[in-house]
Write an enzyme that holds these catalytic residues in place. Structure first.
Site, PDB file in Angstrom:
ATOM      1  N   HIS A 159      -7.539  -4.876  10.071  1.00  0.00           N
ATOM      2  CA  HIS A 159      -7.271  -4.632   8.648  1.00  0.00           C
ATOM      3  C   HIS A 159      -5.951  -5.268   8.214  1.00  0.00           C
ATOM      4  CE1 HIS A 159      -5.220  -0.461   9.416  1.00  0.00           C
ATOM      5  NE2 HIS A 159      -4.279  -1.317   9.110  1.00  0.00           N
ATOM      6  N   ASP A 173       0.802  -1.226   0.000  1.00  0.00           N
ATOM      7  CA  ASP A 173       0.000   0.000   0.000  1.00  0.00           C
ATOM      8  C   ASP A 173       0.834   1.276   0.000  1.00  0.00           C
ATOM      9  OD1 ASP A 173       0.924  -0.449   2.595  1.00  0.00           O
ATOM     10  OD2 ASP A 173      -1.054  -0.847   3.417  1.00  0.00           O
ATOM     11  N   GLU A 199      -9.902  -1.704   5.175  1.00  0.00           N
ATOM     12  CA  GLU A 199     -10.621  -1.390   6.402  1.00  0.00           C
ATOM     13  C   GLU A 199     -11.953  -2.141   6.469  1.00  0.00           C
ATOM     14  OE1 GLU A 199      -9.031   0.198   8.558  1.00  0.00           O
ATOM     15  OE2 GLU A 199      -8.419   2.213   8.001  1.00  0.00           O
ATOM     16  N   ASN A 232      -7.825  -2.998  14.201  1.00  0.00           N
ATOM     17  CA  ASN A 232      -9.220  -3.322  13.848  1.00  0.00           C
ATOM     18  C   ASN A 232      -9.308  -4.518  12.898  1.00  0.00           C
ATOM     19  OD1 ASN A 232      -8.291  -2.265  11.468  1.00  0.00           O
ATOM     20  ND2 ASN A 232      -9.791  -0.619  11.314  1.00  0.00           N
TER      21      ASN A 232
HETATM   22  C1  GLP Z   1      -0.841   0.213   8.579  1.00  0.00           C
HETATM   23  C2  GLP Z   1      -0.425  -0.553   7.343  1.00  0.00           C
HETATM   24  C3  GLP Z   1      -0.632  -2.030   7.528  1.00  0.00           C
HETATM   25  C4  GLP Z   1       0.005  -2.454   8.831  1.00  0.00           C
HETATM   26  C5  GLP Z   1      -0.678  -1.773   9.981  1.00  0.00           C
HETATM   27  C6  GLP Z   1      -0.111  -2.161  11.320  1.00  0.00           C
HETATM   28  O1  GLP Z   1      -2.172   0.517   8.627  1.00  0.00           O
HETATM   29  N1  GLP Z   1      -1.106  -0.139   6.150  1.00  0.00           N
HETATM   30  O2  GLP Z   1      -0.085  -2.725   6.427  1.00  0.00           O
HETATM   31  O3  GLP Z   1      -0.086  -3.827   8.963  1.00  0.00           O
HETATM   32  O4  GLP Z   1      -0.487  -0.383   9.812  1.00  0.00           O
HETATM   33  O5  GLP Z   1       1.023  -1.396  11.588  1.00  0.00           O
HETATM   34  P1  GLP Z   1       2.096  -1.721  12.681  1.00  0.00           P
HETATM   35  O6  GLP Z   1       2.871  -2.869  12.161  1.00  0.00           O
HETATM   36  O7  GLP Z   1       2.927  -0.484  12.770  1.00  0.00           O
HETATM   37  O8  GLP Z   1       1.387  -2.027  13.927  1.00  0.00           O
END
Ligand code: GLP
Length: 241
Positions: free
Chosen positions: A137, A67, A142, A135
């Site tokens: 995702h 992304d 989302e 959440n």
């Molecule tokens: C973002 C990214 C996700 C990631 C999530 C969790 O929203 N788009 O790909 O998995 O954050 O992030 P973290 O690994 O910093 O907890």
């Protein structure tokens, strides 16, 4: 689905990193699906260390990132493009032309529409690394999500904007939209390694492992994937009991 519990994020990085290195040895032309956020950082650190020490060759590896934020160009320090440069690509011998990351400026919609085709033309993703939103995702898909979605533009929900504001100077700077590989894009990967550590991920992991498959918790669709490994730390495990 296999759940692997390790002591901490460092051990997770070592484990996941070694899975990737072994896979590269078997197939030097491997196609990797990569994630941003804090979850994969220890894995990337391990891969960098390995490259330095053992010269593992990245010259034929292709990567596709999940992304990118809309509104941040590739030079923007908060972009996922820069994140990947700073956390992995600058330190291994990957070729620029083998790096694929959705764009968040210019004609990003058109780019998004061609992304799944590009992945397919590369032979599909062999190993997909995933983090997990609080959440539930995956990528930036989302809830409520569409299980058939391809790479597309996503409106981020408040809780995601707030969770990701820790990477920005203020919450107002966090983009409200992103381009993300869709759920269907992710499910097409041949193998998926989902990384989560820290107590704030426990609820999403519980849903992922034990919950009903629901578009309200996007990660639950992974229960239907035939080759998924969920790698968590002890902090999460103790909350699952
Ligand atoms: C973002 C990214 C996700 C990631 C999530 C969790 O929203 N788009 O790909 O998995 O954050 O992030 P973290 O690994 O910093 O907890």
């Amino acid at each position: 689905m296999e759940v692997i519990v390790l002591k901490n994020s460092k051990k997770i990085g070592k484990y996941v990193g070694q899975v990737i290195i072994d896979a590269i040895k078997e197939n030097p032309k491997i196609v990797l699906g990569l994630a941003t956020g804090s979850s994969p950082v220890t894995t990337y650190n391990y891969l960098i260390k390995d490259h330095k020490k053992n010269n593992t060759d990245w010259s034929e590896i292709k990567t596709f990132n999940l992304d990118e934020y809309i509104g941040l160009d590739q030079q923007n320090p908060q972009s996922y493009f820069q994140f990947m440069k700073n956390h992995l690509f600058n330190y291994v011998n990957i070729k620029d032309e083998n790096i694929n990351i959705p764009i968040g400026t210019g004609d990003y919609e058109k780019f998004a529409k061609t992304y799944d085709k590009k992945i397919a033309e590369a032979g599909g993703i062999d190993i997909q690394i995933l983090g997990l939103g609080e959440n539930g995702h995956i990528g930036f898909n989302e809830p409520p999500c569409d299980f058939n979605s391809k790479t597309q533009v996503i409106d981020l929900v408040e809780s995601t904007i707030s969770a990701n504001s820790r990477f920005f100077n203020s919450i107002d700077e966090v983009p409200k939209r992103a381009v993300s590989m869709g759920i269907d894009s992710i499910m097409k990967a041949k193998k998926i390694l989902l990384i989560a550590f820290g107590e704030n991920k426990a609820n999403a992991i519980k849903q992922l492992i034990q919950g009903e498959i629901s578009t309200n918790v996007p990660c639950t669709i992974l229960q239907k994937h035939k080759n998924v490994y969920v790698i968590i730390d002890k902090n999460i495990e103790k909350l699952l009991k």
